[in-house]
Design a protein around this motif. Sequence first.
Motif, PDB file in Angstrom:
ATOM      1  N   HIS A  61      -4.002  -0.784   6.179  1.00  0.00           N
ATOM      2  CA  HIS A  61      -3.978  -0.488   4.733  1.00  0.00           C
ATOM      3  C   HIS A  61      -4.848  -1.489   3.981  1.00  0.00           C
ATOM      4  O   HIS A  61      -4.486  -2.654   3.849  1.00  0.00           O
ATOM      5  CB  HIS A  61      -2.521  -0.568   4.254  1.00  0.00           C
ATOM      6  CG  HIS A  61      -2.282  -0.217   2.815  1.00  0.00           C
ATOM      7  ND1 HIS A  61      -1.229   0.585   2.409  1.00  0.00           N
ATOM      8  CD2 HIS A  61      -2.917  -0.570   1.673  1.00  0.00           C
ATOM      9  CE1 HIS A  61      -1.238   0.717   1.100  1.00  0.00           C
ATOM     10  NE2 HIS A  61      -2.251   0.014   0.619  1.00  0.00           N
TER      11      HIS A  61
ATOM     12  N   HIS B 112       1.170   5.676  -0.531  1.00  0.00           N
ATOM     13  CA  HIS B 112       1.955   4.581  -1.095  1.00  0.00           C
ATOM     14  C   HIS B 112       3.286   5.151  -1.594  1.00  0.00           C
ATOM     15  O   HIS B 112       3.285   6.014  -2.475  1.00  0.00           O
ATOM     16  CB  HIS B 112       1.260   3.984  -2.325  1.00  0.00           C
ATOM     17  CG  HIS B 112      -0.008   3.226  -2.054  1.00  0.00           C
ATOM     18  ND1 HIS B 112      -1.179   3.804  -1.688  1.00  0.00           N
ATOM     19  CD2 HIS B 112      -0.258   1.887  -2.150  1.00  0.00           C
ATOM     20  CE1 HIS B 112      -2.114   2.868  -1.559  1.00  0.00           C
ATOM     21  NE2 HIS B 112      -1.581   1.695  -1.833  1.00  0.00           N
TER      22      HIS B 112
ATOM     23  N   ASP C 130      -3.205  -4.853   2.910  1.00  0.00           N
ATOM     24  CA  ASP C 130      -3.268  -4.349   1.539  1.00  0.00           C
ATOM     25  C   ASP C 130      -4.337  -5.088   0.743  1.00  0.00           C
ATOM     26  O   ASP C 130      -4.227  -5.208  -0.474  1.00  0.00           O
ATOM     27  CB  ASP C 130      -1.906  -4.454   0.839  1.00  0.00           C
ATOM     28  CG  ASP C 130      -1.828  -3.590  -0.422  1.00  0.00           C
ATOM     29  OD1 ASP C 130      -2.654  -2.667  -0.563  1.00  0.00           O
ATOM     30  OD2 ASP C 130      -0.949  -3.843  -1.259  1.00  0.00           O
TER      31      ASP C 130
ATOM     32  N   LYS D 190      -9.673   2.451   1.678  1.00  0.00           N
ATOM     33  CA  LYS D 190      -9.348   3.468   0.672  1.00  0.00           C
ATOM     34  C   LYS D 190     -10.386   3.496  -0.445  1.00  0.00           C
ATOM     35  O   LYS D 190     -10.924   2.461  -0.825  1.00  0.00           O
ATOM     36  CB  LYS D 190      -7.995   3.145   0.029  1.00  0.00           C
ATOM     37  CG  LYS D 190      -6.819   3.114   0.992  1.00  0.00           C
ATOM     38  CD  LYS D 190      -5.545   2.759   0.238  1.00  0.00           C
ATOM     39  CE  LYS D 190      -4.411   2.380   1.181  1.00  0.00           C
ATOM     40  NZ  LYS D 190      -3.909   3.491   1.997  1.00  0.00           N
TER      41      LYS D 190
ATOM     42  N   HIS E 118      -7.822  -1.855   0.471  1.00  0.00           N
ATOM     43  CA  HIS E 118      -8.608  -1.312  -0.651  1.00  0.00           C
ATOM     44  C   HIS E 118      -9.822  -2.239  -0.810  1.00  0.00           C
ATOM     45  O   HIS E 118      -9.829  -3.099  -1.687  1.00  0.00           O
ATOM     46  CB  HIS E 118      -7.815  -1.369  -1.959  1.00  0.00           C
ATOM     47  CG  HIS E 118      -6.464  -0.722  -1.957  1.00  0.00           C
ATOM     48  ND1 HIS E 118      -6.195   0.420  -2.684  1.00  0.00           N
ATOM     49  CD2 HIS E 118      -5.282  -1.057  -1.372  1.00  0.00           C
ATOM     50  CE1 HIS E 118      -4.906   0.746  -2.548  1.00  0.00           C
ATOM     51  NE2 HIS E 118      -4.324  -0.138  -1.753  1.00  0.00           N
TER      52      HIS E 118
ATOM     53  N   HIS F 144       4.286   0.417   2.030  1.00  0.00           N
ATOM     54  CA  HIS F 144       5.137  -0.356   1.108  1.00  0.00           C
ATOM     55  C   HIS F 144       6.610  -0.230   1.476  1.00  0.00           C
ATOM     56  O   HIS F 144       7.129  -1.047   2.209  1.00  0.00           O
ATOM     57  CB  HIS F 144       4.920   0.028  -0.370  1.00  0.00           C
ATOM     58  CG  HIS F 144       3.661  -0.508  -0.933  1.00  0.00           C
ATOM     59  ND1 HIS F 144       3.433  -1.831  -1.158  1.00  0.00           N
ATOM     60  CD2 HIS F 144       2.527   0.141  -1.320  1.00  0.00           C
ATOM     61  CE1 HIS F 144       2.222  -1.997  -1.665  1.00  0.00           C
ATOM     62  NE2 HIS F 144       1.645  -0.822  -1.763  1.00  0.00           N
TER      63      HIS F 144
HETATM   64 FE    FE Z   1      -2.312  -0.335  -1.431  1.00  0.00          FE
END
Ligand code: FE
Length: 422
Positions: free
Chosen positions: A86, A259, A333, A155, A88, A282
């Motif tokens: 995961h 998410h 994340d 992402k 970004h 999450h």
């Molecule tokens: Fe995220």
Amino acid sequence: RQRHRLLLENAEQLVLVCGRREPYLRRDGANRLCLLRAASLVVGLDGCIKAVGQADVIRNEFSEASFERIIDCSGKCVLPGLVDAHTHPVWAGDRVHEFAMKLAGASYMEIHQAGGGIHFTVEHTRKATEDELLATLRQRLGRMLRAGSTLVECKSGYGLDLDTELKMLRAIERARRSTDIGISSTYCGAHAVPKGKTATEATDDIINNHLPKLKELKLSGEIHVNNIDVFCEKGVFDLESTRRILQAGKDIGLQINFHGDELHPMKSAELGAELGARAISHLEEVSDEGIVAMARAKCAAVLLPATAYMLRLKQPQARKMLEEGVIVALGSDFNPNAYCFSMPMVMHLACVNMKMSMNEALAAATINAAYALGKSDTHGSLEVGKQGDLLIINSSRWEHLIYQFGGHEALINYVIVKGKVI
Ligand code: FE
Ligand code: NIG
């Protein structure tokens, strides 16, 4: 006579993380790391693992002259490359000023609702060119690689409008073709409700305009997109909008990976299990029923200990998930709100704050993270036929990768992708 790309010879410990029987590890992960001592590993010219076994057996089986490269691993450990389920990593404009606001007491949602947070990053990302986004993306992927990640999810989601989302996905696609790190790409156009739109309008726009365009680009091979994501949260996308978007994504062949249940209990886990989601991230606020549903549906839980730590959230109930048989994976994340590239640090936090064992954390950051991306047939463990993605660490016990908190660039001697030393 047959040539081979690489021989890793005589490792003190070679951690296989066996995923043969099932392409993931559940509770019994602790017993299935499959640790070999005084062991060697061969990667073929195709970049795949050709042999693993006792050093003397491998010595007899292969001639030294057949290898392009030999690395003496005496006193060192060999592990599978880490998988970050995961991230970004495509955006412009950092949010260091918001970190200060949060330390002074502001919550994540207060900043978001005041027009900051994701909205701040969207504003800057819309203004950036594709080349600028690609340049910073490549730097960030390089840092992930140096911290031991050989496969990462990436992402979109800081455009929200179609043009910027496509610009981000194109940057990811160009990085995928031009860097060594493996990438699983995720369309996350439902990361926030754009300013000036209602959630229903945004949902309709995604379903009627974004997804058909994505389908077209996917079919033509111009952009590879693997997963669809939604931020299912109170004040962002509710359960019904989330359902509509995820189902529409699934209908164009994307894996559901979203998410859920982060700041409020939303029944995201129950929804994901029902829709056949590959993974949900999450889950700090997941319900007991949601945990059971995810275990049954073989839907992976991607836990993000760096975010829970930085936002001072309730810790996700990793122990309960493991005991119920959920496939637990980990992710960094990495994003402007949680600036962490390092899966070794994430594993450390998972152990200390979420009470996972080191074996469970390693399985979660390798085979189970690969499962969350639908890639555990080729990634996440050291088995013959899988891709030769490996780490060599300068320690005689593999647990140093988790025990040491930070500074891993000095501990990790080599990062290897498809048998190629990076
Ligand atoms: Fe995220
Ligand atoms: O996973 N929660 C939503 N998305 C990200 C945060 C993105 C951002 O704040 O920029 C997350 O934590």
